[in-house]
Design a protein around this motif. Structure first.
Motif: not given
Length: 170
Positions: A133-154
């Protein structure tokens, strides 16, 4: 009735009643304490504590799962306007600028503690997006960090450590 109080984080002053209303919830507060996102019924407001100003979220933004950037200049939100949930960033105070940062399915968006990354989930996959955000807004492409099971708590199904290096996933 929902009551929300505010108090200086250094304890230098008394707590004061900020909101006393039915159907009100506090969604997010910027790390610097300058602003907050508040839901009242079906309306969403942004409140700037320094200016004592309350702004209604623009009606064209159909937003859920919002999170303020640590510096309060941007906010994340989820929208299904393309037919699937995707993560967007918009400026605060409001301008016409906005960015789709997930470029596909994304939910549970949150800022990293220092504001240089966005994290979100797509089913059982967690992603990271580098932000500049130094000179406006710039975002990289999404990068996969990890996969895993989870509990969806709403709500948010994960949290990020203060250093941004670890995740807590139920």
């Amino acid at each position: 009735i929902q009551k929300i109080y505010q108090r200086p984080s250094n304890g230098s002053g008394p707590e004061t009643l900020f909101i006393d209303s039915v159907g009100v919830s506090l969604i997010s507060v910027s790390k610097d304490g300058r602003c907050a996102i508040i839901r009242e019924g079906d309306k969403i407001f942004f409140y700037d504590f320094t200016l004592n100003e309350r702004l209604l979220l623009p009606s064209e933004v159909k937003a859920t799962q919002m999170d303020l950037a640590p510096d309060g200049r941007y906010f994340l939100y989820l929208s299904d306007e393309t037919g699937q949930n995707e993560v967007y960033v918009k400026t605060f105070p409001f301008t016409d600028d906005r960015w789709n940062v997930s470029h596909g399915l994304g939910i549970d968006p949150i800022w990293s503690p220092n504001g240089d990354e966005i994290f979100y989930r797509a089913v059982n996959q967690w992603y990271s997006i580098n932000i500049d955000t130094q000179n406006g807004f710039k975002a990289s492409k999404p990068e996969l960090l990890f996969k895993g099971n989870y509990i969806d708590i709403g709500g948010k199904s994960f949290a990020v450590s203060p250093d941004g290096e670890m995740f807590l996933v139920l």
